[in-house]
Design an enzyme around this catalytic site. Structure first.
Site, mmCIF file in Angstrom:
data_model
loop_
_atom_site.group_PDB
_atom_site.id
_atom_site.type_symbol
_atom_site.label_atom_id
_atom_site.label_comp_id
_atom_site.label_asym_id
_atom_site.label_seq_id
_atom_site.Cartn_x
_atom_site.Cartn_y
_atom_site.Cartn_z
ATOM 1 N N ARG A 160 0.851 -1.193 0.000
ATOM 2 C CA ARG A 160 0.000 0.000 0.000
ATOM 3 C C ARG A 160 0.887 1.244 0.000
ATOM 4 O O ARG A 160 1.716 1.407 0.901
ATOM 5 C CB ARG A 160 -0.917 0.006 1.232
ATOM 6 N N HIS A 171 -3.201 10.882 1.083
ATOM 7 C CA HIS A 171 -2.650 10.635 2.415
ATOM 8 C C HIS A 171 -2.049 11.955 2.908
ATOM 9 O O HIS A 171 -0.852 12.051 3.180
ATOM 10 C CB HIS A 171 -1.620 9.507 2.382
ATOM 11 N N GLU A 179 -7.615 8.328 6.720
ATOM 12 C CA GLU A 179 -7.956 8.942 8.010
ATOM 13 C C GLU A 179 -8.489 10.370 7.893
ATOM 14 O O GLU A 179 -7.872 11.312 8.411
ATOM 15 C CB GLU A 179 -6.739 8.910 8.947
ATOM 16 N N ASN A 231 -7.334 1.641 9.996
ATOM 17 C CA ASN A 231 -5.989 1.868 10.518
ATOM 18 C C ASN A 231 -6.110 1.750 12.028
ATOM 19 O O ASN A 231 -6.874 2.491 12.649
ATOM 20 C CB ASN A 231 -5.490 3.267 10.169
ATOM 21 N N TYR A 243 -4.091 1.201 15.815
ATOM 22 C CA TYR A 243 -2.839 1.193 16.578
ATOM 23 C C TYR A 243 -3.031 0.979 18.074
ATOM 24 O O TYR A 243 -2.223 0.344 18.723
ATOM 25 C CB TYR A 243 -2.096 2.523 16.394
ATOM 26 N N GLU A 245 -3.601 -0.306 8.151
ATOM 27 C CA GLU A 245 -2.396 0.048 8.908
ATOM 28 C C GLU A 245 -2.491 -0.579 10.291
ATOM 29 O O GLU A 245 -3.556 -0.563 10.902
ATOM 30 C CB GLU A 245 -2.248 1.568 9.108
ATOM 31 N N TRP A 284 2.120 -1.305 9.201
ATOM 32 C CA TRP A 284 2.702 0.019 9.101
ATOM 33 C C TRP A 284 3.973 0.029 9.940
ATOM 34 O O TRP A 284 3.856 -0.100 11.157
ATOM 35 C CB TRP A 284 1.741 1.107 9.603
ATOM 36 N N GLU A 310 7.842 10.940 10.199
ATOM 37 C CA GLU A 310 6.672 10.686 11.041
ATOM 38 C C GLU A 310 5.983 12.014 11.417
ATOM 39 O O GLU A 310 5.815 12.344 12.582
ATOM 40 C CB GLU A 310 7.107 9.862 12.268
HETATM 41 C C1 GBH Z 1 -1.308 6.955 11.070
HETATM 42 O O1 GBH Z 1 -2.146 7.791 11.834
HETATM 43 C C2 GBH Z 1 -0.973 7.611 9.741
HETATM 44 O O2 GBH Z 1 -1.901 7.197 8.747
HETATM 45 C C3 GBH Z 1 0.434 7.352 9.283
HETATM 46 O O3 GBH Z 1 0.753 8.226 8.244
HETATM 47 C C4 GBH Z 1 1.394 7.481 10.434
HETATM 48 O O4 GBH Z 1 2.717 7.323 10.047
HETATM 49 C C5 GBH Z 1 1.021 6.446 11.455
HETATM 50 O O5 GBH Z 1 -0.269 6.663 11.904
HETATM 51 C C6 GBH Z 1 1.892 6.437 12.691
HETATM 52 O O6 GBH Z 1 1.703 7.620 13.415
HETATM 53 O O7 GBH Z 1 -2.600 13.062 18.495
HETATM 54 O O8 GBH Z 1 -2.980 15.384 17.965
HETATM 55 O O9 GBH Z 1 -0.893 14.752 18.974
HETATM 56 C C7 GBH Z 1 -2.411 7.351 13.158
HETATM 57 C C8 GBH Z 1 -3.053 8.411 13.978
HETATM 58 C C9 GBH Z 1 -2.852 10.728 14.292
HETATM 59 C C10 GBH Z 1 -1.557 9.300 15.613
HETATM 60 C C11 GBH Z 1 -2.018 11.908 14.717
HETATM 61 C C12 GBH Z 1 -0.690 10.460 16.021
HETATM 62 C C13 GBH Z 1 -0.549 12.771 16.420
HETATM 63 C C14 GBH Z 1 -1.246 14.080 16.521
HETATM 64 N N1 GBH Z 1 -2.130 9.493 14.318
HETATM 65 N N2 GBH Z 1 -1.447 11.668 16.029
HETATM 66 S S1 GBH Z 1 -1.978 14.340 18.082
#
Ligand code: GBH
Length: 489
Positions: free
Chosen positions: A83, A127, A176, A316, A318, A384, A427, A434
């Site tokens: 992807r 993205h 997202e 996605n 986590y 992800e 992912w 990042e």
């Molecule tokens: C994914 O988002 C993304 O799709 C990807 O690009 C990224 O590399 C991956 O996660 C790992 O981070 O919470 O306001 O401080 C996951 C959700 C959203 C988590 C933004 C981190 C940080 C901003 N992410 N968040 S905040």
């Protein structure tokens, strides 16, 4: 609190998609080469203090020049799918209209190389690297001028004209939209850095949903014969109630509706936002003296276009949250106050390299069941799933722990609960840019040496672990030496 349950043994369904994921701005570099124009991230990273250490994606993993190495790694790990995302200002430098052939050639080369290696491409159209020239006209907040709304279907069309959609069978319109809206337009922590709590995020999300539906309808109408599938990827968490009280249990479901439901409900349920969002945001807007709800309203025609506008649901995933009921302060206009919840982590959940990410493997199974119960048993792709560290060690046992238990919970959801999961993408293929934390948090199963001008890539132990799971198409009872690796959290 949770205890890791014993692994379940068994195979994933035949033809299950095993993938690795990346995104354009995070890996490509070549930010101003070959006719590519500026995206909102190219602009944002140059604003003082926005990105840790002043890092940028100007070069990143240099995948614009080193895509062959990426394909070789995906092949080496034995993934069946890859992807990646298409940088909008690389193929349509003006946002709409003229195609930049050199940019298109890049993606065609990548796609051809993947297919040659027996790897199926999954392409994400958006993205987060939105064209700056369209942002200057209001971006996702503007659904009138030539903007995202009109461009998403346009891009599907233009890609097909040059032959790609025939080869790409799996599409994701938006990655997202919840994060793009909330972090980009509410908190202003992500590009385009707009801080307008309680208002812009809803408008941005609204226009993204409309753009998605249009792209889907266009794709299905114009490219019927290609038998491709087009879907959307959502930010998802599993939500655990803080107590058994009715209030907390209700708050937990409400939180799910305000996060996943905000975007999934219009597409998979009834063409409209979850009723609880409509009611609560309407009520609070009234208390705050707004003439109408801060949550925009879909027309009947838009609702019709939205409902069913996806061939699968992309998740996605986590981490998880613990949710309790807490009435928001209506004197503060913000999306967070609209939900009437308080969010926590369970202190027993392990840490990772990211403050927001606590590994909670059973959350994966819980989420898949929530989706099945809420939207019916639709085809699901985990688009992800992964974990970070800051050390970047090659012997990344904590990442093996994460993948082992999360993937096993996907298997449990399929074999024990009957969930229809069709694919899983880790992912990420490699460490990359990042976002606001620059290169300090690493999600890769391959390391990238960012001090080396050749951006040398090296497989970590977790890549070898995934290779085994992919090759076995599951968890075989005997013979997998990785089972003996002790869990490291
Ligand atoms: C994914 O988002 C993304 O799709 C990807 O690009 C990224 O590399 C991956 O996660 C790992 O981070 O919470 O306001 O401080 C996951 C959700 C959203 C988590 C933004 C981190 C940080 C901003 N992410 N968040 S905040």
């Amino acid at each position: 609190p949770y205890q890791d349950e014993p692994l379940t043994y068994g195979k994933f369904p035949d033809g299950f998609a095993w993938g690795l994921a990346t995104s354009s701005y995070q890996i490509e570099g070549a930010w101003n080469e070959d006719g590519k124009k500026e995206s909102i991230w190219d602009r944002f990273v140059r604003v003082e203090g926005k990105i840790k250490g002043g890092d940028t994606g100007d070069i990143a993993c240099d995948s614009y020049h080193r895509w062959e190495e990426d394909v070789a790694l995906v092949k080496e790990i034995g993934a069946t799918h890859y992807r990646f995302s298409i940088s909008w200002p690389r193929i349509l430098p003006e946002g709409i209209g003229a195609v930049n052939q050199l940019g298109v050639d890049y993606y065609n080369r990548l796609i051809d190389a993947l297919l040659e290696a027996g790897i199926q491409p999954m392409a994400t159209l958006y993205h987060w690297d939105f064209p700056q020239c369209l942002e200057d006209k209001g971006g996702w907040l503007n659904d009138d001028v030539p903007n995202g709304l009109k461009n998403t279907p346009q891009r599907v069309l233009q890609l097909s004209e040059i032959g790609n959609t025939v080869k790409v069978k799996l599409w994701i319109t938006l990655n997202e939209p919840y994060i793009a809206a909330l972090v980009g337009y509410e908190k202003g922590i992500f590009a385009p850095g707009i801080q307008d709590p309680g208002k812009s995020a809803y408008i941005c999300g609204h226009n993204m949903l409309k753009a998605h539906a249009k792209a889907y309808r266009k794709y299905k109408q114009d490219f019927k014969g290609q038998e491709g599938k087009l879907g959307i990827s959502f930010f998802t968490e599993a939500a655990f109630p803080a107590s058994d009280s009715e209030d907390d249990v209700k708050a937990t479901n409400r939180y799910m509706q305000f996060t996943l439901g905000w975007f999934a409900h219009p597409i998979f349920k009834d063409g409209n936002y979850p009723q609880i969002m409509i009611d609560q945001i309407g009520e609070k807007s009234k208390l705050q003296g707004f003439p109408q709800s801060r949550l925009p309203i879909f027309t009947r025609e838009e609702r019709k276009q939205l409902l069913g506008s996806s061939d699968f649901i992309g998740l996605n995933h986590y981490t998880s949250k613990v949710v309790s009921h807490a009435v928001g302060n209506h004197e503060v206009v913000s999306c967070a106050e609209d939900r009437d919840v308080k969010l926590d982590y369970d202190p027993t959940w392990p840490n990772s390299g990211s403050v927001w990410l606590r590994p909670v493997p059973p959350g994966m199974r819980m989420l898949l069941n929530w989706v099945k119960d809420e939207y019916g048993n639709l085809p699901v792709y985990i688009t992800e799933n992964g974990v970070s560290d800051t050390a970047g060690n090659l012997d990344d046992l904590h990442r093996i722990y994460y993948y082992k238990h999360f993937i096993n919970n996907v298997l449990k959801a399929i074999t024990l609960d009957g969930c229809k999961v069709e694919g899983y993408y880790a992912w990420s293929l490699m460490d990359s840019f990042e976002w606001t934390v620059g290169y300090s948090e690493k999600f890769g199963v391959c390391a990238v040496d960012f001090a080396d001008k050749n951006r040398r890539r090296t497989m970590k132990s977790s890549a070898r672990f995934l290779r085994r799971i992919f090759a076995d198409n599951g968890f075989l009872k005997d013979g997998n030496p990785w089972y003996d690796v002790p869990d490291a959290k």
